[in-house]
Design an enzyme around this catalytic site. Structure first.
Site, PDB file in Angstrom:
ATOM      1  N   PHE A 131       6.356   7.214   5.882  1.00  0.00           N
ATOM      2  CA  PHE A 131       6.538   5.775   5.692  1.00  0.00           C
ATOM      3  C   PHE A 131       7.479   5.588   4.492  1.00  0.00           C
ATOM      4  O   PHE A 131       7.309   6.241   3.467  1.00  0.00           O
ATOM      5  CB  PHE A 131       5.174   5.130   5.416  1.00  0.00           C
ATOM      6  N   ASP A 212      -1.263  10.669   1.843  1.00  0.00           N
ATOM      7  CA  ASP A 212      -1.378   9.231   2.120  1.00  0.00           C
ATOM      8  C   ASP A 212      -2.180   9.115   3.415  1.00  0.00           C
ATOM      9  O   ASP A 212      -1.683   9.466   4.494  1.00  0.00           O
ATOM     10  CB  ASP A 212       0.021   8.618   2.279  1.00  0.00           C
ATOM     11  N   TYR A 237      -6.306  -2.236   4.523  1.00  0.00           N
ATOM     12  CA  TYR A 237      -6.091  -3.371   5.444  1.00  0.00           C
ATOM     13  C   TYR A 237      -5.938  -2.940   6.896  1.00  0.00           C
ATOM     14  O   TYR A 237      -5.786  -3.774   7.767  1.00  0.00           O
ATOM     15  CB  TYR A 237      -4.899  -4.231   5.007  1.00  0.00           C
ATOM     16  N   LYS A 238      -5.973  -1.621   7.164  1.00  0.00           N
ATOM     17  CA  LYS A 238      -5.836  -1.167   8.557  1.00  0.00           C
ATOM     18  C   LYS A 238      -7.242  -0.963   9.136  1.00  0.00           C
ATOM     19  O   LYS A 238      -7.929  -1.923   9.420  1.00  0.00           O
ATOM     20  CB  LYS A 238      -4.998   0.108   8.606  1.00  0.00           C
ATOM     21  N   ARG A 389       3.437   0.542  19.488  1.00  0.00           N
ATOM     22  CA  ARG A 389       2.214   1.206  18.999  1.00  0.00           C
ATOM     23  C   ARG A 389       0.991   0.450  19.508  1.00  0.00           C
ATOM     24  O   ARG A 389       0.920  -0.778  19.403  1.00  0.00           O
ATOM     25  CB  ARG A 389       2.175   1.214  17.460  1.00  0.00           C
TER      26      ARG A 389
HETATM   27  C1  LIG Z   1       1.501   5.253   5.538  1.00  0.00           C
HETATM   28  C2  LIG Z   1       1.705   3.993   4.767  1.00  0.00           C
HETATM   29  N1  LIG Z   1       1.848   4.038   3.438  1.00  0.00           N
HETATM   30  C3  LIG Z   1       2.043   2.920   2.710  1.00  0.00           C
HETATM   31  C4  LIG Z   1       2.107   1.673   3.314  1.00  0.00           C
HETATM   32  C5  LIG Z   1       2.352   0.406   2.562  1.00  0.00           C
HETATM   33  O1  LIG Z   1       2.051   0.478   1.228  1.00  0.00           O
HETATM   34  P1  LIG Z   1       1.536  -0.778   0.383  1.00  0.00           P
HETATM   35  O2  LIG Z   1       0.103  -0.966   0.746  1.00  0.00           O
HETATM   36  O3  LIG Z   1       1.758  -0.370  -1.007  1.00  0.00           O
HETATM   37  O4  LIG Z   1       2.347  -1.977   0.782  1.00  0.00           O
HETATM   38  C6  LIG Z   1       1.950   1.582   4.706  1.00  0.00           C
HETATM   39  C7  LIG Z   1       2.001   0.252   5.359  1.00  0.00           C
HETATM   40  O5  LIG Z   1       1.801   0.067   6.518  1.00  0.00           O
HETATM   41  C8  LIG Z   1       1.756   2.764   5.440  1.00  0.00           C
HETATM   42  O6  LIG Z   1       1.626   2.714   6.769  1.00  0.00           O
END
Ligand SMILES: Cc1ncc(COP(=O)(O)O)c(C=O)c1O
Length: 429
Positions: A131, A212, A237-238, A389
């Site tokens: 990402f 991550d 938030y997912k 997706r």
């Molecule tokens: C793998 C991953 N990392 C980071 C983020 C986004 O980061 P942040 O929460 O800091 O906006 C996302 C957003 O969808 C993501 O899918």
């Protein structure tokens, strides 16, 4: 209707009838008339999360500043309490997880701690399918050390543009590597990496490794402690259904508590002495030490409800149903959507151990097909160049919804309905 598709409808109904998690759907607000398949971007609001947020608002209204100690639970300890609640999802001790910051901020906070280039060991290993924000953060961590990312960031390449080969990743672990930072599940293809293997090989090479896990926590069980992962972070938030921009989480293996945070802030203090207001920072000897600022109580409170639901359901049951649903969708794609004129392919690994919580349906017209789905009340999302997706979430989606999705996809291609949509991406798709 294709006669075999009818058979799958009955199958879907059977699955749904026998689904041990089926009653959790009622705990969520499902937008009216919508088949919501985007829980890997933004999970839905549960009644439990809504009640927890309302309770926090009432505490603010009734208690004002006293809420920090007198709210239920007290806001002063909320980050630690929610961290402990989340620890079970990742196989960690309660004090190894804390709710804090956001995903990207946590990459900075933990990256600054764990990326310590010295001597020959100056590189970070990541991958080209990451990402983007992860790569931005890693490049800035390298620059902060006075080094050039072009030389010190190794991005492991993908052979097919969708997946990564763990053997190829570990081949990049050599004595020039200071840190590896990788995703647990790739955000486009949904491939789940073998975190245990990667951790073992990083350690054999003398490299620290972090992950991550934004696309896996809440959908896939983890065993950070058993695998010996050094650090990890993830959004909420997912699959954690914490709400848009909800506060994130981070994990620090207790073997590293003594390192202390590189980016200090007063909320990382030993709790009992935080309000002594000493100018000498004394970090908590726990993941809590890596907090920086006051937690956002209103962006955290919904997690009290949504994490309790996950705990009640059990992550193993969630994973079992999630795999059952993604398998069902892959099977239906092969049978009803792969041949001409449909032309879909599955971009997600078929082996269960390599599959996260979503399925990537690949089609050259993916963008417009996504729009045609939205017009029918289905919410997927689109990731360039060709991925629709689909995230069937164990707590609130059904097999019948997946069956309806497949029926709609056939209809959209049969009638060329997607052609009425512009091939232009919205700001968020
Ligand atoms: C793998 C991953 N990392 C980071 C983020 C986004 O980061 P942040 O929460 O800091 O906006 C996302 C957003 O969808 C993501 O899918």
């Amino acid at each position: 209707m294709h006669p075999a598709l009818r058979k799958y409808r009955d199958l879907a109904r059977d699955f749904d009838r026998q689904d041990p998690l089926r009653h959790f759907r009622r705990r969520f607000h499902i937008p009216r008339g919508v088949i919501y398949l985007d829980g890997n971007s933004l999970g839905l609001l549960s009644r439990d999360a809504e009640a927890a947020l309302q309770k926090a608002l009432r505490s603010w209204r009734d208690l004002g500043i006293r809420g920090w100690l007198e709210a239920d639970p007290p806001w002063f300890y909320l980050a630690e309490s929610l961290g402990a609640l989340c620890a079970g999802l990742v196989g960690a001790a309660p004090d190894e997880v804390v709710m804090s910051g956001t995903t990207t901020v946590n990459i900075h906070a933990l990256g600054a701690t764990f990326y310590r280039p010295a001597g020959r060991r100056t590189k970070i290993v990541a991958d080209e399918l990451d990402f983007p924000t992860d790569i931005y953060a890693l490049k800035s961590l390298i620059r902060l050390q006075g080094l050039d990312p072009a030389e010190h960031l190794t991005l492991v390449e993908s052979r097919d543009g969708r997946t990564l080969d763990e053997q190829t990743i570990v081949q990049r672990f050599d004595d020039t590597v200071a840190m590896a930072f990788l995703p647990s599940v790739l955000y486009r293809s949904g491939q789940l990496l073998d975190l245990e293997f990667l951790t073992r090989r990083a350690h054999e090479n003398g490299t620290v490794i972090g992950f991550d896990c934004s696309h896996s926590v809440g959908a896939v069980p983890h065993e950070f402690d058993r695998w010996g992962v050094d650090f990890a972070l993830w959004c909420s938030y997912k699959y954690l259904n914490g709400g848009p921009g909800a506060t994130a989480f981070l994990y620090v293996n207790r073997a590293h508590f003594e390192r202390g945070p590189a980016l200090a802030g007063w909320f990382g203090s030993v709790k009992e002495r935080q309000f002594d207001m000493s100018l000498d920072f004394e970090p908590a000897r726990s993941a809590g030490g890596w907090q920086i600022s006051s937690p956002s109580i209103l962006s955290s409170a919904p997690l009290l409800g949504s994490l309790a639901i996950l705990e009640e359901a059990g992550i193993d049951a969630v994973r079992k149903k999630s795999l059952q649903m993604t398998r069902f969708l892959i099977e239906m794609t092969d049978e009803f959507l792969a041949s001409e004129p449909y032309g879909f392919s599955v971009g997600t690994p078929r082996e269960e151990a390599r599959r996260g919580g979503h399925v990537a349906l690949c089609h050259p017209e993916g963008l417009r097909i996504g729009e045609a789905l939205r017009a029918r009340g289905v919410v997927p999302d689109f990731r360039p160049s060709d991925i629709v997706r689909i995230a069937p979430v164990a707590l609130y989606n059904t097999h019948t919804e997946l069956w309806t999705l497949v029926r709609y996809l056939r209809e959209i291609i049969d009638t060329r309905d997607y052609e009425r949509f512009a091939a232009e991406r919205k700001a968020i798709s």
